[in-house]
Design a protein around this motif. Structure first.
Motif, PDB file in Angstrom:
ATOM      1  N   SER A   1      76.607 -24.614 -31.472  1.00 38.96           N
ATOM      2  CA  SER A   1      77.649 -25.603 -30.545  1.00 38.96           C
ATOM      3  C   SER A   1      77.190 -26.150 -29.510  1.00 38.96           C
ATOM      4  CB  SER A   1      78.786 -24.616 -30.138  1.00 38.96           C
ATOM      5  OG  SER A   1      79.619 -25.368 -29.126  1.00 38.96           O
ATOM      6  N   TYR A   2      77.648 -27.329 -28.967  1.00 41.07           N
ATOM      7  CA  TYR A   2      77.119 -27.863 -27.911  1.00 41.07           C
ATOM      8  C   TYR A   2      77.250 -27.455 -26.706  1.00 41.07           C
ATOM      9  CZ  TYR A   2      76.547 -33.195 -29.274  1.00 41.07           C
ATOM     10  OH  TYR A   2      76.127 -34.059 -30.216  1.00 41.07           O
ATOM     11  N   TYR A   3      78.019 -26.295 -26.626  1.00 39.96           N
ATOM     12  CA  TYR A   3      78.263 -25.586 -25.458  1.00 39.96           C
ATOM     13  C   TYR A   3      77.031 -24.694 -24.986  1.00 39.96           C
ATOM     14  CZ  TYR A   3      83.023 -27.006 -25.990  1.00 39.96           C
ATOM     15  OH  TYR A   3      84.484 -27.560 -25.987  1.00 39.96           O
ATOM     16  N   GLU A   4      76.107 -24.475 -25.858  1.00 41.37           N
ATOM     17  CA  GLU A   4      75.018 -23.657 -25.692  1.00 41.37           C
ATOM     18  C   GLU A   4      74.085 -24.312 -24.954  1.00 41.37           C
ATOM     19  OE1 GLU A   4      73.707 -21.657 -29.121  1.00 41.37           O
ATOM     20  OE2 GLU A   4      75.833 -21.432 -30.148  1.00 41.37           O
ATOM     21  N   ILE A   5      73.874 -25.576 -25.060  1.00 39.73           N
ATOM     22  CA  ILE A   5      72.692 -26.439 -24.393  1.00 39.73           C
ATOM     23  C   ILE A   5      72.308 -26.109 -22.852  1.00 39.73           C
ATOM     24  CG2 ILE A   5      71.952 -28.714 -24.144  1.00 39.73           C
ATOM     25  CD1 ILE A   5      73.145 -29.510 -26.787  1.00 39.73           C
ATOM     26  N   PRO A   6      73.662 -26.201 -22.083  1.00 41.68           N
ATOM     27  CA  PRO A   6      73.255 -26.133 -20.682  1.00 41.68           C
ATOM     28  C   PRO A   6      72.543 -24.713 -20.148  1.00 41.68           C
ATOM     29  CG  PRO A   6      75.517 -27.110 -20.858  1.00 41.68           C
ATOM     30  CD  PRO A   6      74.719 -26.766 -22.355  1.00 41.68           C
ATOM     31  N   GLY A   7      73.055 -23.625 -20.950  1.00 42.28           N
ATOM     32  CA  GLY A   7      72.368 -22.314 -20.662  1.00 42.28           C
ATOM     33  C   GLY A   7      71.075 -22.313 -21.210  1.00 42.28           C
TER      34      GLY A   7
ATOM     35  N   GLY B   1      68.233 -21.946 -16.523  1.00 41.72           N
ATOM     36  CA  GLY B   1      68.213 -20.562 -16.162  1.00 41.72           C
ATOM     37  C   GLY B   1      69.449 -20.011 -15.598  1.00 41.72           C
ATOM     38  N   LYS B   2      69.905 -20.804 -14.635  1.00 31.17           N
ATOM     39  CA  LYS B   2      70.982 -20.228 -13.747  1.00 31.17           C
ATOM     40  C   LYS B   2      71.678 -21.400 -13.286  1.00 31.17           C
ATOM     41  CE  LYS B   2      67.653 -20.985  -9.586  1.00 31.17           C
ATOM     42  NZ  LYS B   2      67.295 -20.423  -8.544  1.00 31.17           N
ATOM     43  N   PRO B   3      72.896 -21.252 -13.008  1.00 36.67           N
ATOM     44  CA  PRO B   3      73.954 -22.319 -12.496  1.00 36.67           C
ATOM     45  C   PRO B   3      73.328 -23.040 -11.525  1.00 36.67           C
ATOM     46  CG  PRO B   3      74.996 -20.322 -12.679  1.00 36.67           C
ATOM     47  CD  PRO B   3      73.610 -19.972 -12.582  1.00 36.67           C
ATOM     48  N   SER B   4      73.770 -24.392 -11.368  1.00 31.02           N
ATOM     49  CA  SER B   4      73.247 -25.413 -10.585  1.00 31.02           C
ATOM     50  C   SER B   4      73.837 -26.601 -10.515  1.00 31.02           C
ATOM     51  CB  SER B   4      71.769 -25.879 -10.519  1.00 31.02           C
ATOM     52  OG  SER B   4      71.275 -26.387 -11.776  1.00 31.02           O
TER      53      SER B   4
END
Length: 849
Positions: A650-656, A660-663
């Motif tokens: 899924s596209y949703y996997e790309i940011p993670g 490596g961490k939220p920003s």
């Protein structure tokens, strides 16, 4: 002495002075009466009064000057029915000679069924010389909005009321047509977004102004769909696009006999013509009630069909404004359709998908599509043919991307997702926790052990009654002033700039929010030829635009000038963000060069940065593969080998995967891919999603302000993959270029929800001999089955069994019919399974000829 007369005099004088003070000062000025007859103002909202539920409403003002030459400003203050607290002002320069007309076009949010504009015209000295109040009713509809740019609109009115059906929502909708010409063709790209499709037929495109032509091509690159009729008029309708949006050639005209493959076609049509209501703009007099005009007119549209054939119909209610229309949508199989002679142009376009039986070809241009017909939609026998609407209907279903929302256009990012991309904080401006913790620790040490032992040792414990309250007050003051110094004291701005790169053109959509920490008005200016408009999202509370009890006040006023826009916000609630978008075509000296080839079973190539900026956190998405390219300095290259990539579902996997961490950048990318994912949900076409993305270090939006400004720019570029190398032609997944025949499809993630789904792949224009067809499925084969259609037996045959997922040679060619089409069917093994099933990748390999 008698003081009573003196007291009476003093009282009288005091009362007189008080009365004078109570009377407000009167400014003496020359009498000036606005000339109410100097200007005539015509208003049309929507597309002749109509608008789709999920799109902004175009507004078109025409100001005619009946007096002397005039230079000044016109302010159009908008309020909505039942939302009277919202007042948004749009101020434009007005320069119109005597007897001339100036047209002003823009879009407003669809927040009400009635739009009311308080119009005020002021001269160069700021004096009001004209005022008027106009109200316009809006009719919202699910119809398929088609603008037709033509010199002969009556000849194509058979296109009105074409019927379509969406499987996912089980909904019927109809086409509604609107006439466009050189005068009414928009000069604002946001206005064109109100159309689902634009048709150009019997019109000289070269007669458009340069601004109109640029707006049209920009709209195509950004997701619009255009159908061009040619025939003998190909030089007028098609030639202006060749060498710009299209590459190829056109020459010569010949007659062709065809019935557009309508034998056996299931033609869906309406039982009654569409009803139209004339647009109504009415002057609202003070204290007067508005009388609504409900006059309805119907187009003289005749729907022809086969006589003597069986018809199945379904009756539905079509809601339109405050009326309800009962319509039957009739499914009419066309058994035998006699061919007709059609005059066609000889057109050859590069990178096109051909549909020989439909006499058309489609070309992907940026995010949009141009469908080029070899014939004229109105001239000759086709214009009088009983089945012309059925032929056009079939062309649209085959050659265009029709979404389940009843649209051919792609909203790159909907307003709904803009908030997800904007982080409501300023880096390095958020209060740090450490100093506050240190102050609290010092306070606790003083207030307990230190104070206790000191005062106990000196036997002054009674002083604690004074010292403890003083300590509490002092440290409370310290915490308060630290918070004030470390927190934003003025409005702050966050922006997310999306840079879309298409064949040397770069379009910028900058989404930005302004947040005030206090009830404080503010002003922000954008430069660089942005087209700025406010955003209203589903997450956005209406009361953020309240203007209080001041009927003359604006919650928001946008003043448009030459190359800049001033945004003035009043009646601001603390920490209540307001959202905007600025759109423009920007100029880059360089580009990102992506050279990718699919070779048998993997992708290989290079990505080279020539943008003049450093690209950070870059990645390449090729189908369901993601390759992290990291950071690229200007001039640096990255070698691509997809065997080192990561497979995603899924596209949703790309940011993670990239962060490596939220920003702040991770949140912006998460909102961006969420918007991409949503735009393709439930479509009739698989989306390949071959893209390159990276953050552009050093690129800043042109927002002028003294307030803190923070944001990021994300470059997004389509990637064209080459399939040929050393005489071998390999396509990684033919489903990306196939037409879906039946089924419910989630086009972005490649899942289907129906019991079965059928695709058709056209090999008629291929320049290779197919040798091998291979299926690669991410699912357990116990959940999904596959079969190919055999033209000889006229049935589907399950050939992918016993773990065998490859077919080649003669075993493959027997499933390709005489027209060069291969039909493939996927089905759920368990029909009671209502979950989505991931589609396999269907690759094909052959030898070029």
């Amino acid at each position: 002495m008698n003081y009573k007369p003196m007291k009476a005099l003093i009282c009288a004088v005091s009362v007189f002075l008080l009365l004078i003070c109570a009377v407000p000062p009167v400014k003496v000025m020359a009498a000036q009466t606005p000339d109410s007859g100097q200007f005539n103002i015509d208003l049309i909202c929507g597309l002749e009064g109509y608008s789709k539920y999920d799109s902004d409403v175009p507004v078109r003002f025409q100001v005619t000057n009946n007096g002397d030459d005039f230079t000044g400003e016109i302010c159009l203050a908008l309020s909505f029915e039942n939302i009277s607290s919202q007042r948004v002002g749009y101020t434009y320069p007005l320069e119109v000679s005597s007897g001339d007309t100036q047209t002003i076009q823009f879009v407003v949010p669809n927040l009400g069924t009635s739009l009311e504009f308080d119009i005020s015209i002021t001269d160069e000295d700021g004096e009001e010389c004209f005022s008027q109040n106009l109200r316009h009713k809006i009719i919202y509809s699910d119809d398929f909005m088609i603008g037709i740019l033509t010199d002969d609109f009556d000849a194509v009115n058979y296109l009105d009321g074409m019927a379509f059906y969406t499987d996912f929502y089980e909904m019927y909708f109809s086409s509604r047509i609107f006439s466009l010409d050189q005068e009414t063709m928009p000069e604002d790209g946001s206005v064109l977004k109100a159309y689902d499709l634009l048709i150009i037929n019997d019109f000289n495109v070269a007669s458009l102004s340069q601004t109109q032509y640029d707006v049209l091509t920009d709209w195509i690159y950004n997701g619009g769909t255009v159908m061009i009729g040619t025939g003998a008029n190909y030089e007028a309708t098609l030639m202006p696009f060749l060498g710009d949006c299209l590459e190829g050639a056109a020459a010569g005209v010949e007659n062709v006999s065809t019935n557009f493959g309508l034998d056996g076609y299931d033609y869906l049509r309406r039982s009654t013509p569409l009803q139209y209501e004339a647009p109504s703009a009415q002057i609202v007099e003070e204290e007067a009630e508005l009388e609504s005009s409900d006059e309805e007119t119907a187009d003289d549209v005749e729907l022809d069909g086969n006589e003597g054939t069986e018809e199945s119909s379904v009756s539905v209610s079509v809601d339109s404004f405050d009326t309800e229309e009962d319509v039957s949508f009739i499914s009419q199989p066309l058994e035998t359709v006699e061919p007709l002679e059609v005059q066609t142009a000889g057109i050859s376009l590069e990178s096109s998908q051909g549909y020989d039986d439909l006499l058309c070809q489609s070309v992907k241009v940026g995010d949009g599509t141009i469908i080029v017909l070899d014939f004229d939609l109105a001239v000759g026998e086709f214009g009088r043919w009983a089945y012309n609407a059925a032929a056009v209907q079939k062309i649209l279903i085959a050659a265009a991307h029709v979404s389940d929302y009843g649209s051919l256009t792609d909203d790159f990012i909907s307003d709904y997702y803009a908030q997800d991309m904007l982080s409501n904080f300023i880096e390095d401006r958020v209060p740090r926790l450490g100093p506050f913790v240190a102050v609290i620790v010092v306070y606790l040490v003083l207030i307990s052990p230190v104070i206790y032992f000191i005062f106990k040792k000196k036997d002054r414990r009674q002083w604690m009654w004074l010292f403890i309250p003083v300590t509490v007050v002092v440290f409370t003051g310290i915490i308060f002033f630290m918070g004030r110094m470390m927190s934003p004291q003025t409005p702050y701005i966050n922006y997310a700039a999306i840079l879309k790169s298409y064949s040397g053109k770069v379009y910028e959509d900058t989404y930005f929010s302004v947040t005030s920490p206090e009830n404080q008005e503010y002003m922000v200016q954008t430069e660089g030829d942005y087209t700025v408009r406010p955003l209203y999202t589903n997450l956005y509370a209406y009361n953020s635009y309240e203007s209080g009890n001041n009927s003359d006040g604006f919650a928001l006023n946008l003043t448009y000038g030459a190359g800049e826009t001033d945004i003035n916000a009043k009646y601001v609630h603390a920490f209540d963000s307001r959202y905007f978008i600025g759109e423009r075509e920007t100029v880059w000296e360089g580009s990102v060069d992506v050279d990718i080839t699919f070779v048998v079973d993997h992708y290989e190539g290079t990505v080279t940065n020539h943008t003049g900026y450093t690209l950070e956190h870059g990645f390449l998405k090729l189908g369901n593969l993601v390759i992290d390219t990291g950071n690229l300095e200007n001039g640096e290259s990255y070698n691509i080998d997809s065997r080192n990539g990561v497979v995603i579902e899924s596209y949703y996997e790309i940011p993670g995967l990239i962060f490596g961490k939220p920003s702040q950048k991770e949140r912006m990318l998460n909102g961006f891919v969420g918007a991409l994912r949503n735009s393709g949900y439930s479509s009739y076409q698989m989306e390949p999603g071959n893209i390159f993305c990276a953050f552009v270090d050093g690129y800043s939006a042109d927002i002028t302000t003294d307030y803190p400004l923070s944001g990021n720019a994300l470059l997004w570029a389509n990637v064209l993959v080459k399939y040929s190398k050393d005489g071998v032609y390999s396509v990684p997944n033919i489903l990306y270029e196939s037409q879906m025949i039946t089924g419910d499809l989630d086009g972005m993630d490649g899942c289907f929800y129906s019991d079965e789904i059928v695709f058709q792949y056209d090999l008629s224009s291929a320049n290779f001999y197919p040798e091998t067809l291979t299926l690669t499925t991410p699912m357990d084969t116990a959940f999904i089955g596959c079969s190919l259609y055999c033209p000889k037996t006229e049935s589907y045959e399950e050939i992918f069994t016993d773990g065998q997922w490859t077919v080649e040679g003669d075993d493959l060619t027997k499933y390709i019919d005489s027209s060069g089409c291969l039909r493939i069917r996927f089905f759920k093994i368990d029909s009671e399974n209502y979950a989505g099933i991931a589609l396999p990748a269907v690759s094909i390999t052959g030898r070029e000829y």
